[in-house]
Design a protein around this motif. Structure first.
Motif, mmCIF file in Angstrom:
data_model
loop_
_atom_site.group_PDB
_atom_site.id
_atom_site.type_symbol
_atom_site.label_atom_id
_atom_site.label_comp_id
_atom_site.label_asym_id
_atom_site.label_seq_id
_atom_site.Cartn_x
_atom_site.Cartn_y
_atom_site.Cartn_z
ATOM 1 N N GLY A 168 -57.612 -0.953 37.183
ATOM 2 C CA GLY A 168 -56.444 -0.090 37.126
ATOM 3 C C GLY A 168 -55.769 -0.154 35.767
ATOM 4 O O GLY A 168 -55.528 -1.241 35.229
ATOM 5 N N GLN A 169 -55.475 0.998 35.202
ATOM 6 C CA GLN A 169 -54.759 1.103 33.929
ATOM 7 C C GLN A 169 -53.664 2.148 34.063
ATOM 8 O O GLN A 169 -53.723 3.023 34.923
ATOM 9 N N LEU A 170 -52.634 2.039 33.208
ATOM 10 C CA LEU A 170 -51.474 2.926 33.292
ATOM 11 C C LEU A 170 -51.641 4.124 32.378
ATOM 12 O O LEU A 170 -52.038 3.983 31.210
ATOM 13 N N PHE A 171 -51.301 5.292 32.919
ATOM 14 C CA PHE A 171 -51.331 6.538 32.161
ATOM 15 C C PHE A 171 -49.998 7.248 32.332
ATOM 16 O O PHE A 171 -49.354 7.142 33.380
ATOM 17 N N GLN A 172 -49.603 7.999 31.295
ATOM 18 C CA GLN A 172 -48.351 8.764 31.331
ATOM 19 C C GLN A 172 -48.647 10.231 31.078
ATOM 20 O O GLN A 172 -49.398 10.574 30.159
ATOM 21 N N TYR A 173 -48.043 11.078 31.894
ATOM 22 C CA TYR A 173 -48.203 12.520 31.739
ATOM 23 C C TYR A 173 -46.845 13.132 31.405
ATOM 24 O O TYR A 173 -45.862 12.885 32.111
ATOM 25 N N GLU A 174 -46.778 13.913 30.319
ATOM 26 C CA GLU A 174 -45.554 14.621 29.914
ATOM 27 C C GLU A 174 -45.696 16.088 30.275
ATOM 28 O O GLU A 174 -46.650 16.762 29.851
ATOM 29 N N PHE A 175 -44.748 16.605 31.067
ATOM 30 C CA PHE A 175 -44.863 17.963 31.585
ATOM 31 C C PHE A 175 -44.513 19.023 30.543
ATOM 32 O O PHE A 175 -44.947 20.166 30.680
ATOM 33 N N GLY A 176 -43.726 18.667 29.502
ATOM 34 C CA GLY A 176 -43.415 19.658 28.477
ATOM 35 C C GLY A 176 -44.664 20.110 27.741
ATOM 36 O O GLY A 176 -45.112 21.255 27.862
ATOM 37 N N PRO A 177 -45.285 19.215 26.982
ATOM 38 C CA PRO A 177 -46.517 19.572 26.270
ATOM 39 C C PRO A 177 -47.773 19.502 27.144
ATOM 40 O O PRO A 177 -48.861 19.823 26.677
ATOM 41 N N ASN A 178 -47.618 19.049 28.404
ATOM 42 C CA ASN A 178 -48.773 18.905 29.309
ATOM 43 C C ASN A 178 -49.853 18.019 28.705
ATOM 44 O O ASN A 178 -51.031 18.386 28.613
ATOM 45 N N THR A 179 -49.436 16.823 28.291
ATOM 46 C CA THR A 179 -50.375 15.886 27.684
ATOM 47 C C THR A 179 -50.365 14.567 28.448
ATOM 48 O O THR A 179 -49.342 14.155 28.989
ATOM 49 N N GLU A 180 -51.510 13.911 28.448
ATOM 50 C CA GLU A 180 -51.657 12.617 29.087
ATOM 51 C C GLU A 180 -51.904 11.561 28.025
ATOM 52 O O GLU A 180 -52.676 11.774 27.082
ATOM 53 N N THR A 181 -51.245 10.393 28.183
ATOM 54 C CA THR A 181 -51.389 9.279 27.251
ATOM 55 C C THR A 181 -51.733 8.023 28.027
ATOM 56 O O THR A 181 -51.116 7.742 29.058
ATOM 57 N N GLN A 182 -52.709 7.281 27.515
ATOM 58 C CA GLN A 182 -53.044 6.005 28.142
ATOM 59 C C GLN A 182 -52.113 4.938 27.598
ATOM 60 O O GLN A 182 -51.996 4.745 26.391
ATOM 61 N N LEU A 183 -51.428 4.221 28.509
ATOM 62 C CA LEU A 183 -50.441 3.232 28.104
ATOM 63 C C LEU A 183 -51.022 1.830 28.004
ATOM 64 O O LEU A 183 -50.607 1.037 27.160
ATOM 65 N N THR A 184 -51.936 1.457 28.900
ATOM 66 C CA THR A 184 -52.557 0.132 28.844
ATOM 67 C C THR A 184 -54.072 0.301 28.848
ATOM 68 O O THR A 184 -54.605 1.245 29.434
ATOM 69 N N ALA A 185 -54.756 -0.643 28.211
ATOM 70 C CA ALA A 185 -56.208 -0.516 28.082
ATOM 71 C C ALA A 185 -56.889 -1.868 28.070
ATOM 72 O O ALA A 185 -57.874 -2.071 27.370
#
Length: 892
Positions: A168-185
């Motif tokens: 399991g790893q953490l991801f963040q999704y921003e609804f404005g630009p509709n982009t996903e970012t991986q927070l932990t790896a």
């Protein structure tokens, strides 16, 4: 444990028995003559498993499955050969399917602004309007499942856990630009993300051992606390919570003796984490921090007791008075926008905890910054004050009066919302927390539906509650004058079975890798087993075929309490039962249904005259069933078909005293379902055994049987240990065919308690203090009867009976099936059982695969159950009467 023997098959002449046994190591086909204990091994396999054997009608050939192939065994020579099978044509499989789902939602998260909802379905994240619903926006598109949603305080970002890269790893999704970012790896498992109230920090758990905090802007992390945490998928709904000022985290690690208590950890690391509750309880599912920062709520309890709501006051409570509310009306109002120096004075009581260098206070990004409108509405959050001295004395139970399973506090701090049970029904309740409220301090029920409820949460105005029920999003208002509603949301996605089945396999294998109670997997090479079964799942063409392969994989563990089941479970029964037994021989020869037994209290036993509801027309053994609702019953009739959809419906039976119709009459019955009929059969069996023990003991001994180790069976035990049993010299305790549960400790208590004082009301007989004061205790000699079908918690009961030296154990050793387990759904709804708790005796012996022994071994002869004899009960009676005789002789 002993050898496992199964799948018995008769020879053509009925003189020999063939079966599968692992007594020589790997499962093989064995045979032995009836009445002899001399068994002979036929097949000589050193590995693999012999499955689903079937013998031919002439007894010469047995076919079976082994290593995903079909084999043939010649029973005379013992030669086994693989059957060559050539498949022709192209294999067909499930095509990708486009689904529009309005239910089957697995998680729910309402945005802090109350305008959006996010949810998970088939492992994918979707979001939609919380007001209008409609078609949801798909957030993720991955073969691996996403879960554990959390919104940022500005309601513009969503963080979740994904296993797309293995752990399991953490991801963040921003609804404005509709982009996903991986927070932990990292290679570690990161779970349970939670934003701080100010939106600058993200707390999460790593490897179920560390509570960490990340600064969102810089992605820097630090450890806030260490301990033993419960891991998904069996972790609590809300294992930790932020303080309103974002400076503290309250969490619930697993401590001494598996006790769970609330600990507080400062985010800046300025002092060690400290416990603030000290209860000796086990079950806790959620912790909440009040919006004003002054108290914490958590739920805690024991398995068979109602879970209670506990409050921890972080400051000494001073009483509030309604009279002060009137005086407040005459105070001058503080200016809406305070002067800078006034703001400093307010925030220095007490001095706020400084932010550590490892967690620099970031400048909020545009996405994280509140709008000017929001800033104008939001009051400054005052620092949370905690007085640790004397906090033990400030922990108390909130008298909510229901069995709490989950709780959360409303944003305005006036109510606590609970998912709780009362009268065996799970519902939503609210309880007032404002001590000045004029509302009665009692739990008020918000819902009255039968479905399972989860993920309950308040809207930001504290006026409504969103929750999941039966996989649908529901909304219920706190105002009783308004009606609840279903949020009509549709999630559209394409399910590719070819991809999904591999993720189901990966989830099942991984869960067992991480949770199976024995890290050595009972000697199995779990990685090698994956290599064997993964290509088999890849070749599966249907979901049922996939689940069968998973069952075989799980079977490699050679463990109890394991299994794979399809989603949805078993459907509701539709076929009615009458409570009748028929003469099999007569049916097979004449096709007539002659009644041999009427089960007490069954529909047949309570039959009424069809023409007059006032007159009972009892059915009797010897009567013939001629018709059901006018449809004739004969050799070609399927009685179940005639009784289909008749449960709880008036049904007319035509019966007669003879097959030719003499004494023909119509009676009306109300058929029951199969479970009810089985229950009636069981109670008759118990009464027959009770009468049997009374007869063979000359009326000196009583008898009780426990069907399983459930709360219902414990309650029935209390009823069955009635005045008649108390009046006996001793009691036979029977747990044969008991398939377990969890109440063994309570049943043992009833047998182990001993009298120490006597109470005698004037003019009345004396009574032992335990029962007089209301505690269940039998205080008589007992003997225990077990067999190979006494499973799980019944074996725990047998071990307790032996360890406490309560009496002798008669019969057969138990099954050796003892692991504590839980059911967990996979991405497609398939359910895997996770046996994750090792059960040991006081001497440290693992009870799994080690049957509980008996003091007096007795095996019932084949066919004895069809007679009126029970050699195991005969032996138990003889042993207990002998014990009583020895005690009397010793006293003399």
């Amino acid at each position: 444990g002993g050898a496992r023997e199964q799948w018995p098959m008769w020879s053509e002449d009925g003189r020999s028995l063939f079966y599968v046994s692992d007594r020589g190591g790997a499962p093989n086909v064995w045979t032995r003559p009836v009445g002899s204990q001399q068994a002979r091994q036929l097949t000589k396999f050193r590995d693999g498993r012999v499955l689903w054997p079937s013998i031919s009608s002439d007894g010469r050939t047995i076919v079976f499955e082994r290593d995903f192939r079909i084999w043939r065994l010649d029973t005379a020579s013992g030669q086994a050969t693989e059957v060559a099978i050539t498949r022709r044509g192209a294999p067909s499989g499930q095509a990708a399917e486009r689904l529009r789902l309005t239910d089957q939602f697995q998680e729910l998260a309402l945005a802090p602004d109350g305008k959006k909802v996010a949810f998970v379905v088939r492992g994918e994240v979707f979001a939609a309007s919380s007001t209008d619903g409609g078609d949801a926006v798909r957030v993720t598109t991955t073969p691996a499942p996403e879960s554990q949603l959390t919104w940022s305080p500005d309601s513009r970002r969503l963080v979740y856990v994904s296993t797309r890269n293995g752990q399991g790893q953490l991801f963040q999704y921003e609804f404005g630009p509709n982009t996903e970012t991986q927070l932990t790896a990292t290679a570690s498992a990161d779970t349970s993300p939670r934003f701080s109230p100010d939106g600058r920090l993200l707390a999460f758990e790593r490897d179920a051992a560390e509570l960490r905090v990340m600064t969102i802007e810089t992605k820097q992390e630090r450890v806030v606390a260490r301990g033993h945490f419960e891991r998904p998928p069996l972790n609590p709904d809300r294992p930790f919570v932020w303080s309103p000022d974002s400076r503290w985290i309250a969490y619930m690690p697993v401590g001494t003796k598996l006790f769970r208590n609330v600990h507080l950890a400062p985010v800046d690391g300025s002092r060690p984490a400290e416990p603030v509750s000290f209860l000796a309880n086990l079950n806790s599912n959620s912790v909440s921090w009040s919006p004003d920062g002054t108290f914490i709520l958590f739920d805690t309890g024991q398995r068979t007791e109602d879970t209670q709501l506990v409050r921890i006051d972080l400051l000494p409570r001073t009483p509030r008075f309604r009279e002060d509310q009137f005086r407040e009306l005459f105070r001058e109002e503080t200016p809406r926008t305070p002067a800078p120096n006034l703001r400093v004075q307010q925030e220095t009581q007490p001095t706020p905890t400084p932010t550590p260098a490892a967690l620099p206070t970031p400048t909020p990004s545009p996405a994280a910054s509140p709008s000017a409108e929001e800033t104008g509405r939001r009051p400054a959050t005052k620092p949370t004050e905690i007085v640790f001295e004397g906090i033990r004395r400030r922990v108390g139970v909130v008298p909510v009066g229901v069995d709490v399973g989950y709780q959360t506090i409303s944003p305005d701090g006036k109510y606590v919302l609970m998912i709780a049970s009362a009268a065996n029904q799970q519902q939503l309740y609210i309880y007032p927390l404002d001590e000045l409220s004029r509302e009665p301090a009692v739990a008020r029920q918000l819902t009255s539906t039968q479905g399972f409820k989860s993920f309950a949460q308040f809207t930001p105005d504290s006026k409504e509650v969103f929750y999941l029920e039966q996989g649908r999003i529901q909304v219920v208002p706190l105002d009783q004058r308004q009606q609840g509603r279903t949020l009509a949301v549709t999630a559209e996605l394409e399910v590719d079975f070819a991809r999904e089945k591999m993720e189901v396999f990966n989830q099942a294998w991984t869960y067992l890798r991480d949770w199976f109670y024995d890290p050595k997997f009972h000697g199995a090479d779990w990685a090698a087993i994956r290599a064997v079964y993964e290509p088999q799942v890849a070749g599966a063409r249907t979901a049922d075929e996939m689940r069968r392969i998973l069952q075989l994989m799980v079977g490699e563990l050679n463990a109890s309490h394991t299994g794979i089941t399809p989603p949805g479970g078993v459907g509701q029964p539709t076929t009615g039962r009458l409570g009748l037994r028929f003469d099999r021989a007569e049916y097979e020869t004449t096709g007539r249904l002659r009644i041999t037994e009427v089960i007490p209290l069954s529909p047949a036993a309570l039959a009424r005259d069809a023409a007059s509801a006032d007159r009972a027309r009892e059915l009797k053994p010897g009567d013939y069933l001629l018709a059901v609702e006018g449809r004739q019953v004969d050799a070609r009739t399927n009685l179940d078909e005639l009784l289909n959809y008749k449960i709880n419906r008036r049904t007319v039976l035509t019966v007669a005293q003879s097959a030719d119709g003499a004494g023909r009459r119509d009676v009306a019955v109300r058929p029951v379902n199969a479970a009810t009929e089985r229950g009636l059969l069981y109670r008759k069996w118990v009464e027959d055994k009770r009468a049997y023990v009374a007869r063979v003991s000359g009326g000196r001994l009583g008898y009780v049987h426990m069907f399983d180790m459930s709360a219902a069976s414990l309650a029935q035990l209390y009823l069955d240990l009635d005045a008649e049993n108390h009046a006996r010299e001793g009691i036979v305790i029977d747990i044969r065919n008991n398939n377990g549960g969890f109440v063994n400790v309570y049943a043992i208590d009833v047998l182990s308690r001993r009298s120490y004082i006597t109470m005698t009301p004037r003019g009345l007989p004396a009574g032992p203090a335990r029962t007089t004061l209301g505690q269940r205790a039998i205080e008589l000699p007992t003997v225990l009867v077990t067999n190979q079908h006494s499973l799980s918690d019944a074996e725990d009961f047998a071990e307790g009976y032996r360890a406490l030296k309560l009496g002798k154990i008669v019969g057969e050793p138990t099954a050796g099936w003892i692991i504590y387990t839980s059911n967990v759904p996979l991405v497609d709804g398939t359910v895997v059982r996770l046996p994750f708790v090792r059960i040991e005796t006081a001497s440290g012996e693992n009870m799994e695969l080690n049957p509980r022994p008996v003091d007096v071994p007795v095996t019932r002869p084949a066919g004895e159950s069809y007679t009126d004899r029970d050699v195991q009960l005969d032996t138990a009676v003889r042993e207990l009467l002998g014990q009583r005789g020895a005690q009397r002789a010793q006293r003399k």
